[in-house]
Design an enzyme around this catalytic site. Structure first.
Site, PDB file in Angstrom:
ATOM      1  CG  ASP A 295      -1.281   5.178  -0.238  1.00 20.24           C
ATOM      2  OD1 ASP A 295      -1.626   5.052  -0.951  1.00 20.24           O
ATOM      3  OD2 ASP A 295      -0.657   4.847   1.314  1.00 20.24           O
TER       4      ASP A 295
ATOM      5  CE1 TYR B  94     -25.153  -8.269 -16.445  1.00 20.29           C
ATOM      6  CE2 TYR B  94     -24.925  -8.931 -14.178  1.00 20.29           C
ATOM      7  CZ  TYR B  94     -25.620  -8.340 -14.740  1.00 20.29           C
ATOM      8  OH  TYR B  94     -26.864  -7.573 -14.583  1.00 20.29           O
TER       9      TYR B  94
ATOM     10  CD  GLU C 291     -22.525 -15.112 -16.763  1.00 28.47           C
ATOM     11  OE1 GLU C 291     -22.832 -14.040 -16.581  1.00 28.47           O
ATOM     12  OE2 GLU C 291     -21.620 -15.564 -17.747  1.00 28.47           O
TER      13      GLU C 291
ATOM     14  CB  CYS D 143     -26.947   3.533  32.183  1.00 24.29           C
ATOM     15  SG  CYS D 143     -27.315   1.609  31.202  1.00 24.29           S
TER      16      CYS D 143
ATOM     17  CE  LYS E 227     -30.823 -13.709 -10.822  1.00 19.52           C
ATOM     18  NZ  LYS E 227     -30.859 -11.898  -9.840  1.00 19.52           N
TER      19      LYS E 227
ATOM     20  CD  GLU F 116       6.778  -0.807  -2.823  1.00 21.32           C
ATOM     21  OE1 GLU F 116       7.377  -0.779  -4.143  1.00 21.32           O
ATOM     22  OE2 GLU F 116       6.415  -1.861  -2.595  1.00 21.32           O
TER      23      GLU F 116
ATOM     24  CE  LYS G 284     -25.706 -14.292 -18.388  1.00 19.81           C
ATOM     25  NZ  LYS G 284     -24.477 -13.414 -18.412  1.00 19.81           N
TER      26      LYS G 284
ATOM     27  CG  ASP H 192     -28.682 -10.685  -4.197  1.00 22.86           C
ATOM     28  OD1 ASP H 192     -29.790 -10.287  -4.934  1.00 22.86           O
ATOM     29  OD2 ASP H 192     -29.099 -10.273  -3.138  1.00 22.86           O
TER      30      ASP H 192
ATOM     31  CB  CYS I  28     -31.574   2.909  29.760  1.00 27.17           C
ATOM     32  SG  CYS I  28     -30.543   3.461  30.721  1.00 27.17           S
TER      33      CYS I  28
ATOM     34  CB  CYS J 233     -32.078   0.327  32.960  1.00 23.32           C
ATOM     35  SG  CYS J 233     -30.317   0.214  31.771  1.00 23.32           S
TER      36      CYS J 233
ATOM     37  CE  LYS K 102     -34.051 -15.323  -6.348  1.00 23.12           C
ATOM     38  NZ  LYS K 102     -34.178 -14.034  -7.062  1.00 23.12           N
TER      39      LYS K 102
ATOM     40  CD  GLU L 294     -26.308  -6.977  -9.942  1.00 23.43           C
ATOM     41  OE1 GLU L 294     -26.572  -7.226 -11.685  1.00 23.43           O
ATOM     42  OE2 GLU L 294     -27.218  -7.818  -9.402  1.00 23.43           O
TER      43      GLU L 294
ATOM     44  CB  CYS M 249     -27.906   1.561  35.428  1.00 26.26           C
ATOM     45  SG  CYS M 249     -29.128   2.743  34.248  1.00 26.26           S
TER      46      CYS M 249
ATOM     47  CG  ASP N  56      -1.951  -0.587   1.124  1.00 28.32           C
ATOM     48  OD1 ASP N  56      -1.927  -1.485  -0.080  1.00 28.32           O
ATOM     49  OD2 ASP N  56      -2.640  -1.083   1.892  1.00 28.32           O
TER      50      ASP N  56
HETATM   51  S1  IVH Z   1     -27.340 -11.786 -17.561  1.00 28.26           S
HETATM   52  C1  IVH Z   1     -31.076 -11.261 -20.092  1.00 28.26           C
HETATM   53  N1  IVH Z   1     -25.801 -12.460 -15.415  1.00 28.26           N
HETATM   54  O1  IVH Z   1     -30.032 -10.375 -12.887  1.00 28.26           O
HETATM   55  C2  IVH Z   1     -29.793 -11.483 -18.846  1.00 28.26           C
HETATM   56  N2  IVH Z   1     -27.653 -10.533 -14.591  1.00 28.26           N
HETATM   57  O2  IVH Z   1     -33.301 -10.912 -12.000  1.00 28.26           O
HETATM   58  C3  IVH Z   1     -29.803 -10.369 -18.411  1.00 28.26           C
HETATM   59  N3  IVH Z   1     -28.086 -10.302 -12.416  1.00 28.26           N
HETATM   60  O3  IVH Z   1     -31.627  -6.942 -13.720  1.00 28.26           O
HETATM   61  C4  IVH Z   1     -28.458 -10.201 -17.399  1.00 28.26           C
HETATM   62  N4  IVH Z   1     -25.865 -11.820 -12.636  1.00 28.26           N
HETATM   63  O4  IVH Z   1     -29.154  -7.423 -12.551  1.00 28.26           O
HETATM   64  C5  IVH Z   1     -26.324 -11.740 -15.764  1.00 28.26           C
HETATM   65  N5  IVH Z   1     -24.024 -13.017 -13.681  1.00 28.26           N
HETATM   66  C6  IVH Z   1     -25.061 -12.628 -14.158  1.00 28.26           C
HETATM   67  C7  IVH Z   1     -26.327 -11.748 -13.663  1.00 28.26           C
HETATM   68  C8  IVH Z   1     -26.985 -11.048 -13.490  1.00 28.26           C
HETATM   69  C9  IVH Z   1     -26.886 -11.304 -12.216  1.00 28.26           C
HETATM   70  C10 IVH Z   1     -28.971  -9.222 -11.692  1.00 28.26           C
HETATM   71  C11 IVH Z   1     -29.626  -8.492 -13.751  1.00 28.26           C
HETATM   72  C12 IVH Z   1     -30.619  -9.424 -14.013  1.00 28.26           C
HETATM   73  C13 IVH Z   1     -31.209 -10.183 -13.018  1.00 28.26           C
HETATM   74  C14 IVH Z   1     -32.212 -10.486 -13.633  1.00 28.26           C
END
Ligand code: IVH
Length: 706
Positions: free
Chosen positions: A44, A240, A120, A443, A122, A42, A302, A124, A438, A420, A326, A180, A423, A40
């Site tokens: 900086d 992605y 791949e 306290c 997903k 180096e 996909k 969140d 409280c 409380c 999911k 994402e 106390c 870090d």
């Molecule tokens: S592809 C039509 N790949 O999931 C497909 N989406 O439920 C377009 N998401 O709106 C998205 N990981 O925000 C794709 N590896 C991934 C993803 C991903 C998360 C999200 C994305 C999308 C939502 C759909």
């Protein structure tokens, strides 16, 4: 002569270019590959070197420089922008049966016996579209309604793993990358902890300010109008996909190339032949995902070939070539053994469930907050009940419900404590509030928490003074408030369990060192209700000293920008509380830095030549950052806002001034240069004369005025 000058500029330009490339490489290693090659320190040093050169040569600053991530100015609202191609959402399922149906539909439609998929993670978080032109990041937007989204470019620029410039392998034409934005688990935990600590005594609603899960936290952080907030949130990005195929045959090839161009692509993407391999790979991640530093709520499947994707097409909402699997929600049934009442720094009493420990989302859990008493009543949770626990957003354990059908009759109704639990003092329930508080200032629970806050990094930064030692100091009676810290004696400290000579020395030297903390840190440390870091800084800037701050009237307090009646009232009453007065005397006697007049705005030294004048800043100013320039304007009595309106007096425009300068012209607002600004406030007053060529903003704070 001219030739030599030109050569010099060229070599500086090359050096700047070299530094930027090097920093970009290290950013990639650190933020994307998680494999830093340098320390870090180096890193900086490289940044400092680049900053130094850019400050000396402001005309060479470009928006894709690693120094330019945070623009430092809030915006008034987001502009709506249109995506290159619509951003569709995705069909999703929790069942493998549905995955098989999906595969059958795809095979039938393509008329093939087996399909090649890419599977791949997903992520969140929230979907974004990133545009690059000539390899430079030019625009980023949220998904919005799928056709148009919000332009969040300035916020996205603050995300360290997002390259502001792609490397040489990337194409020059305008491309739109899809990905994402997410919040790593670590950032999420840190932010919620900070929010919890900032909960104030009489604002129980603050509990609702905690982010429920990293996805909400990511969304909240990206949709704020102030990029400086986004910058602090530690967000990440994964790419992605793209709008279109970008000339590649398969999705896997696209991902490989995105990676080669320097974009962050999560590696666990796998080509699977047929749906059985897909399901195996999904199964593999059901448990493994808990070891990831970020949240995933499933896998995305996909069709690999872009030609096949095209053939399959899309319904109005979903593409027919993708589906999300999911993961099943992580829940467990366990027995609630007892409910403990915890008292926080703010005096809030929180019921916490202790249950027989269960394995959930990769970790053992045995406790969960029940939040408040209304929630307990609503869910009819009783001591001894069997309960269903879940990890909300996979991180925070949460009691979903009780299972009344499993009751034996020995379960006990949970009653609100009348006193409380720490106390024994009176507790109070505010009107319309689900929280018990409280009220006893002395306290020990409150005292301990306030000392921990006092010693924390953004306050007095006392090393070695964590919650465990604070517990011992308070329980032993040695410390009754944070003022007592400065009068601790070594021989008494050695009486504390497990306190060795060396730790005692370290603690004492940490305490002594803290006396020099700037007054803004001290104001934050005091734990004044509603006063966090930013407000403390604003107060320090306006009043300069604790004496002046403590004498300020409600009206004067409210004159400070961003301070409303509620904050003014808490500051005012803090300094009029006899207990606090006593503690402040201890701090003064101990010789803490209570600030000095020089530091304050509105001292007689500074002519208020910009009184009442409203400024808007745009473009890159020569040798001074925008926040520093804004501070300077305020010190001369002016104010700064983020957008141009008829009420704006001046637009202060630097290099590459954009739409704000155009808007100013349309509205007939005067646009001035940095030089013109300096003339306005009086010659030489900025403290920058460029003699030694150091960072202008640095000198600004050491200049003649301060
Ligand atoms: S592809 C039509 N790949 O999931 C497909 N989406 O439920 C377009 N998401 O709106 C998205 N990981 O925000 C794709 N590896 C991934 C993803 C991903 C998360 C999200 C994305 C999308 C939502 C759909």
């Amino acid at each position: 002569m001219k030739n030599i000058e030109t050569q010099k500029t060229m070599s500086i330009e090359n050096e700047i270019k070299r530094l930027r490339e090097e920093i970009r490489k290290h950013d990639y290693n650190y933020y994307v590959l998680n494999a830093p090659e340098i320390s870090d320190f180096e890193y900086d040093r490289l940044m400092q070197e680049l900053r130094g050169l850019e400050n000396e040569n402001p005309e060479l600053v470009t928006s894709d420089s690693p120094t330019q991530r945070v623009s430092g100015e809030p915006v008034e609202g987001f502009t709506s922008v249109k995506h290159m191609v619509p951003m569709l959402s995705m069909d999703n399922t929790y069942s493998f049966e549905d995955l098989k149906d999906f595969d059958k539909r795809v095979r039938d439609s393509l008329d093939v016996p087996q399909v090649e998929y890419v599977v791949e993670l997903k992520f969140d978080g929230l979907a974004i579209a990133l545009q690059y032109e000539n390899k430079i990041f030019v625009r980023g937007a949220t998904r919005g309604d799928g056709t148009t989204g919000d332009d969040v470019t300035y916020n996205l620029r603050t995300i360290n793993s997002l390259p502001l410039k792609l490397n040489d392998a990337a194409p020059d034409e305008l491309i739109e990358i899809r990905g994402e934005v997410y919040m790593p688990k670590k950032s999420f935990e840190r932010i919620n902890k900070e929010r919890e600590e900032n909960m104030t005594r009489h604002s129980p609603g603050a509990a609702r300010n905690l982010f429920a899960n990293p996805r909400n936290a990511a969304a909240g952080s990206l949709k704020t109008l102030d990029p400086r907030i986004t910058a602090k949130r530690g967000l990440g990005v994964f790419c992605y996909g793209a709008a279109g195929s970008l000339g590649f045959d398969t999705h896997a090839e696209l991902l490989d190339n995105l990676k080669k161009w320097g974009l962050p692509v999560s590696s666990p993407a796998k080509i699977c032949y047929g749906i059985d391999e897909v399901m195996d790979y999904c199964n593999e991640w059901i448990d493994k995902r808990h070891n990831l530093p970020f949240e995933t709520d499933g896998m995305v499947i996909k069709v690999n070939s872009f030609a096949e994707q095209e053939q399959l097409g899309a319904t109005a909402k979903y593409p027919r070539w993708a589906i999300a699997y999911k993961f099943p929600a992580e829940q467990a049934v366990t027995k609630l053994e007892n409910v403990e009442f915890q008292v926080g720094r703010t005096g809030h009493i929180t019921p916490v469930a202790h249950f027989q420990s269960v394995q959930l989302a990769g970790t053992k859990v045995s406790r969960a907050t029940l939040h408040n008493f209304d929630e307990i009543a609503r869910k009819d949770i009783r001591e001894g009940d069997y309960i269903v626990v879940e990890k909300a957003g996979e991180i925070i354990p949460y009691v979903v419900k009780s299972l009344p059908e499993k009751r034996t009759g020995s379960e006990k109704i949970i009653r609100e404590p009348e006193k409380c639990p720490v106390c024994g003092g009176d507790v109070y329930r505010y009107k319309d509030s689900a929280f018990l508080v409280c009220e006893n200032q002395g306290c020990p629970a409150l005292v301990k928490k306030s000392i921990v806050h006092f010693a924390s990094r953004n306050a007095m930064n006392i090393e070695g003074l964590g919650p465990a030692i604070v517990d011992q100091l308070v329980d032993s009676g040695m410390v009754k408030d944070y003022g007592d810290l400065y009068f601790l004696e070594k021989n008494k400290l050695l009486g504390i369990e497990r306190m060795a000579e060396k730790s005692a020395d370290n603690l004492l030297s940490g305490i002594i060192k803290s006396k020099k903390q700037p007054v803004a840190k001290l104001i934050n440390a005091l734990g004044i209700r509603n006063v966090g870091e930013a407000t403390a800084r604003a107060l320090a800037e306006r009043f300069g000293t604790i004496e002046k701050l403590s004498a300020a009237s409600l009206e004067e307090l409210q004159e400070v920008s961003d301070i409303g009646p509620e904050v003014a009232e808490s500051v005012f009453s803090f300094f009029r509380n006899p207990n606090n007065e006593e503690v402040l005397h201890k701090l003064a006697d101990a010789g803490l830095n209570f600030g000095n007049d020089e530091y304050a705005t509105n001292t007689k030294n500074i002519p208020q030549v910009l009184e009442g004048k409203k400024f808007v800043l745009t473009g890159t100013l020569p040798g001074i950052s925008r926040p520093d320039a804004s501070e300077l304007i305020r010190k001369f009595g002016g104010s700064v806002s983020g957008s141009v309106s008829k009420k704006t007096d001046y637009v202060l425009a630097g290099a590459e001034a954009g739409s704000k300068a155009d808007k100013a012209e349309r509205l007939g607002v005067e646009v001035i240069s940095w030089e013109e600004f300096l003339e306005m406030v009086g010659d030489g007053s900025d403290g920058r004369d460029g003699r030694d060529g150091r960072d202008g903003s640095d000198e600004f704070s050491q200049g003649t005025l301060f």
